[in-house]
Structures are given as C-alpha cells and as structure tokens.
Design an enzyme around this catalytic site. Structure first.
Site, PDB file in Angstrom:
ATOM      1  N   TYR A  67      -5.895 -12.463   9.612  1.00  0.00           N
ATOM      2  CA  TYR A  67      -6.752 -11.268   9.540  1.00  0.00           C
ATOM      3  C   TYR A  67      -8.235 -11.641   9.695  1.00  0.00           C
ATOM      4  O   TYR A  67      -8.979 -11.006  10.442  1.00  0.00           O
ATOM      5  CB  TYR A  67      -6.493 -10.585   8.199  1.00  0.00           C
ATOM      6  CG  TYR A  67      -7.231  -9.306   7.938  1.00  0.00           C
ATOM      7  CD1 TYR A  67      -6.781  -8.099   8.473  1.00  0.00           C
ATOM      8  CD2 TYR A  67      -8.360  -9.282   7.121  1.00  0.00           C
ATOM      9  CE1 TYR A  67      -7.446  -6.918   8.207  1.00  0.00           C
ATOM     10  CE2 TYR A  67      -9.033  -8.103   6.847  1.00  0.00           C
ATOM     11  CZ  TYR A  67      -8.578  -6.920   7.391  1.00  0.00           C
ATOM     12  OH  TYR A  67      -9.241  -5.749   7.118  1.00  0.00           O
ATOM     13  N   LYS A 123     -10.646 -10.450  12.666  1.00  0.00           N
ATOM     14  CA  LYS A 123     -11.814  -9.622  12.358  1.00  0.00           C
ATOM     15  C   LYS A 123     -13.109 -10.298  12.795  1.00  0.00           C
ATOM     16  O   LYS A 123     -14.075  -9.622  13.175  1.00  0.00           O
ATOM     17  CB  LYS A 123     -11.841  -9.286  10.871  1.00  0.00           C
ATOM     18  CG  LYS A 123     -10.745  -8.295  10.438  1.00  0.00           C
ATOM     19  CD  LYS A 123     -10.790  -7.001  11.208  1.00  0.00           C
ATOM     20  CE  LYS A 123     -10.111  -5.837  10.504  1.00  0.00           C
ATOM     21  NZ  LYS A 123     -10.040  -4.649  11.382  1.00  0.00           N
TER      22      LYS A 123
HETATM   23  N1  LIG Z   1      -9.545  -0.566   3.243  1.00  0.00           N
HETATM   24  C1  LIG Z   1     -10.507  -1.498   3.214  1.00  0.00           C
HETATM   25  O1  LIG Z   1     -11.162  -1.755   2.184  1.00  0.00           O
HETATM   26  C2  LIG Z   1     -10.831  -2.248   4.465  1.00  0.00           C
HETATM   27  C3  LIG Z   1     -11.727  -3.335   4.381  1.00  0.00           C
HETATM   28  C4  LIG Z   1     -12.095  -3.992   5.535  1.00  0.00           C
HETATM   29  C5  LIG Z   1     -11.569  -3.593   6.753  1.00  0.00           C
HETATM   30  N2  LIG Z   1     -10.664  -2.561   6.797  1.00  0.00           N
HETATM   31  C6  LIG Z   1     -10.140  -2.183   8.109  1.00  0.00           C
HETATM   32  O2  LIG Z   1     -10.246  -0.768   8.265  1.00  0.00           O
HETATM   33  C7  LIG Z   1      -9.204  -0.315   9.137  1.00  0.00           C
HETATM   34  C8  LIG Z   1      -8.425   0.814   8.465  1.00  0.00           C
HETATM   35  O3  LIG Z   1      -7.820   0.285   7.300  1.00  0.00           O
HETATM   36  P1  LIG Z   1      -7.119   1.171   6.174  1.00  0.00           P
HETATM   37  O4  LIG Z   1      -7.479   0.548   4.888  1.00  0.00           O
HETATM   38  O5  LIG Z   1      -7.384   2.599   6.400  1.00  0.00           O
HETATM   39  O6  LIG Z   1      -5.575   0.811   6.493  1.00  0.00           O
HETATM   40  P2  LIG Z   1      -4.248   1.696   6.482  1.00  0.00           P
HETATM   41  O7  LIG Z   1      -3.139   0.712   6.457  1.00  0.00           O
HETATM   42  O8  LIG Z   1      -4.322   2.731   5.433  1.00  0.00           O
HETATM   43  O9  LIG Z   1      -4.294   2.440   7.903  1.00  0.00           O
HETATM   44  C9  LIG Z   1      -4.133   1.744   9.108  1.00  0.00           C
HETATM   45  C10 LIG Z   1      -3.429   2.648  10.103  1.00  0.00           C
HETATM   46  O10 LIG Z   1      -3.311   1.936  11.356  1.00  0.00           O
HETATM   47  C11 LIG Z   1      -2.061   2.303  11.924  1.00  0.00           C
HETATM   48  N3  LIG Z   1      -1.613   1.295  12.900  1.00  0.00           N
HETATM   49  C12 LIG Z   1      -1.184   0.028  12.644  1.00  0.00           C
HETATM   50  N4  LIG Z   1      -0.820  -0.573  13.779  1.00  0.00           N
HETATM   51  C13 LIG Z   1      -1.038   0.311  14.784  1.00  0.00           C
HETATM   52  C14 LIG Z   1      -0.833   0.255  16.195  1.00  0.00           C
HETATM   53  N5  LIG Z   1      -0.358  -0.857  16.776  1.00  0.00           N
HETATM   54  N6  LIG Z   1      -1.135   1.334  16.932  1.00  0.00           N
HETATM   55  C15 LIG Z   1      -1.608   2.471  16.326  1.00  0.00           C
HETATM   56  N7  LIG Z   1      -1.806   2.566  15.002  1.00  0.00           N
HETATM   57  C16 LIG Z   1      -1.522   1.509  14.236  1.00  0.00           C
HETATM   58  C17 LIG Z   1      -1.129   2.386  10.727  1.00  0.00           C
HETATM   59  O11 LIG Z   1       0.059   3.134  11.044  1.00  0.00           O
HETATM   60  C18 LIG Z   1      -2.003   3.047   9.682  1.00  0.00           C
HETATM   61  O12 LIG Z   1      -1.859   4.455   9.667  1.00  0.00           O
HETATM   62  C19 LIG Z   1      -8.335  -1.539   9.456  1.00  0.00           C
HETATM   63  O13 LIG Z   1      -8.761  -2.113  10.687  1.00  0.00           O
HETATM   64  C20 LIG Z   1      -8.666  -2.483   8.308  1.00  0.00           C
HETATM   65  O14 LIG Z   1      -8.422  -3.826   8.654  1.00  0.00           O
HETATM   66  C21 LIG Z   1     -10.289  -1.880   5.684  1.00  0.00           C
END
Ligand SMILES: NC(=O)c1ccc[n+]([C@@H]2O[C@H](COP(=O)([O-])OP(=O)(O)OC[C@H]3O[C@@H](n4cnc5c(N)ncnc54)[C@H](O)[C@@H]3O)[C@@H](O)[C@H]2O)c1
Length: 300
Positions: free
Chosen positions: A167, A171
């Site tokens: 990851y 990233k």
């Molecule tokens: N939540 C946090 O604190 C946090 C921190 C840093 C980065 N992020 C990043 O933010 C973004 C959103 O994260 P989140 O926390 O909402 O995660 P989440 O798991 O709640 O949502 C991610 C969504 O992406 C979809 N997805 C996965 N693979 C896919 C594909 N191949 N094609 C289409 N859709 C796909 C999933 O079905 C899911 O609905 C991600 O890139 C995550 O790495 C989140």
C-alpha cells in the site's frame, strides 16, 4: 447555484466511504457525477447503482458505472460512460482502493499485485483514457480542456507505514504519477493534485483510531469532500502537482522532497573518505528515519 454547475465528474470507488462522500458533495454542488464502484452493498446490490440512485433521489444527477478500474479496459469504459451519459468529462477523482496488510516477510504475491493493481494501475488506467480524450478535445477546439484530476495518496506512502509495504509503495507511486501528470497535462490546461485523507470508513474503522468524539466529528468522511470539490472547480485551476493532507477541518499543504544537507566537492569520494565526511549530512538531524506521524494529530 453550485460551485460545480455544468461539470461532469467521475469518481472511482464511490460506492461507499470517502468516495461516496465525494460523489454526494460534487452532485450537491451541481456536478453530474459518474459513480464508479465494482463492490456490493451489505445486502448484495451494486454499490455504484445504490449510490447513484441515492444521489438522484436527493435531486442530483448521477449514473452508475461498475468498471474495474484496475484494468485498462475498465479505465476506458469509465471515461466512455461519462461521455455517453453526459457528453463531457471535466473532472476525474481517483479514489478506489483496497488494503492487504501484512509484514513484508509474510506478504504473498497476490497481496502485492492486488494492491498495486487497484491503487497504482487503478489511477493510471482511467487517467490515461481521460487524458487521451482531453488531448483530442484540446486539438479539436484549439482551447485548453480545462479539466481537473484529484488523486488519492496516503501518508502511508509519504512516510512508510509498518505492515503496508504494498500500500505504501503504491501510494508513494501515486504522488510520483501526480507530478508527472501535472507536468505533461499542463499544456492541455489540466490540473492534477493528490490528497492524503484521514477518516473513519470501512477501510479504517477496525483501527479504532478515528472514533467519533464529542462535538465536531473530525473523522467523518464527509469532511474530505469539500476540498476535493474545490480542486475540481475552476477557482483552483492554477494549483497543480501538489499534495495535501485533508481531515476534519484541516487542509495541510505538503512540499515535495527537499534537499536538507549536502556534501560537495569537485572530485569523486572514496568510501574511506565518506566514513568521516558523511557524518556532516547528519550534523543537525538523526541518521534514522523519523517516527511515523501520529494520525490523530491536528496537522500533518
Ligand atoms: N480512510 C482513510 O483514513 C484513508 C487514509 C488514507 C488514504 N485513504 C484512501 O482513500 C481512498 C478511499 O478509501 P476509503 O477509506 O473510503 O475505503 P473504502 O474501502 O471504504 O472504499 C473504497 C471503495 O473502492 C472500491 N474499489 C476497490 N477496488 C475497486 C476497483 N478495482 N474498481 C472500482 N472500485 C473499487 C471498493 O468497492 C470500495 O467501495 C482509498 O484510495 C484509500 O487508500 C483512506
């Protein structure tokens, strides 16, 4: 009047979590939204269709797209969905993600490949398809395409998080990709920026780090979306190639890698000479990597 009236914006991974918040806010600001997600709701329905339906029910304009954006063809069909549904594409919010955490000595090939595919290739495939469309548009009209791209990185990529080799590497790659895309697409009038969000979502709730406290819920995923809306608006067109940390009411601008010390002379060093000389690089700082920043701290 919304800040994004008339725009068409595609959001990947918008069936839940941070992406769902983005899609809802962009629609509430007047954008027509392509809600991409290949996942399902807890009761087994298409997450993209459910999210797009909810946006329409609250007066917005949205279509669902269930492409797998980790494939070249999935990136292309997402862009085609925007063009066939709304006749335009003005913004691309690349957000879809998964985690497969494991200490690196235990990580297996599928865990490495899946995370690289969804995050890094899942950013590049839609970006490439959209950029080909924007270049064509700029050539045909003789005017800049004027589009906006928002990528989603993570502080795991900036600082390196234990248990997240796949990851963090993906990233960090996204930040590199954002800088290349900003430079290459500037000629078509396209801004490309990256955000590092922090919030409580299905991806992070098991950590227990981002629980709602009293008063303002700093970790509500809805807190991230307004800055993404801003980056998709023409008010921010001059901002490009930048990385931000966003959570709660905080938006932090980060500078890219900077030289902080150097050794310099007009001849090649030997190892024996570097043994004493390299200490100069660390005169004012620790030779070891700084600790990972506290994710609950107020600023990046
Ligand atoms: N939540 C946090 O604190 C946090 C921190 C840093 C980065 N992020 C990043 O933010 C973004 C959103 O994260 P989140 O926390 O909402 O995660 P989440 O798991 O709640 O949502 C991610 C969504 O992406 C979809 N997805 C996965 N693979 C896919 C594909 N191949 N094609 C289409 N859709 C796909 C999933 O079905 C899911 O609905 C991600 O890139 C995550 O790495 C989140």
């Amino acid at each position: 009047m919304g800040e994004l009236d008339g725009k068409v914006i595609a959001v990947t991974g918008a069936g839940r979590g941070i992406g769902l918040s983005h899609a809802q806010l962009l629609a509430s600001e007047g954008a027509r939204v392509v809600v991409n997600d290949l996942g399902t709701t807890p009761d087994g329905r298409s997450a993209a269709a459910a999210a797009a339906g909810a946006i329409r029910a609250s007066g917005g304009t949205a279509v669902a797209d269930d492409s797998d954006i980790s494939t070249w063809s999935g990136g292309e069909s997402l862009v085609e969905k925007a063009l066939s549904s709304f006749g335009a594409l003005d913004g691309l919010v690349l957000n879809a993600g998964i985690i497969r955490d494991r200490m690196l000595v235990n990580m297996v090939e599928d865990e490495w490949d899946a995370v690289m595919a969804v995050h890094l290739k899942g950013h590049f495939a839609p970006l490439r398809a959209a950029s080909a469309h924007w270049r064509q548009l700029a050539k045909e009209t003789g005017r800049p395409a004027g589009a906006h791209v928002v990528m989603t990185s993570s502080e795991a990529g900036l600082y390196g998080n234990v248990g997240q080799a796949n990851y963090s590497a993906a990233k960090a790659g996204i930040v590199g990709l954002a800088m290349v895309a900003a430079r290459e697409l500037e000629r078509y009038g396209i801004s490309v920026n990256a955000i590092c969000p922090r919030s409580r979502t299905p991806m992070t709730e098991h950590l227990g780090l981002f629980d709602a406290g009293e008063g303002f819920d700093r970790w509500d995923p809805d807190n991230i979306a307004p800055f993404v809306g801003y980056l998709c608006s023409d008010a921010s067109s001059e901002i490009t190639g930048r990385t931000f940390v966003v959570h709660g009411g905080t938006v932090s601008l980060l500078e890219p890698w900077q030289e902080v010390a150097h050794l310099d002379r007009d001849s090649r060093w030997t190892v024996a000479e570097l043994i004493p000389a390299a200490a100069e690089l660390f005169r004012d700082r620790s030779p070891a990597l700084a600790p990972f920043p506290d994710p609950t701290a107020a600023h990046a």
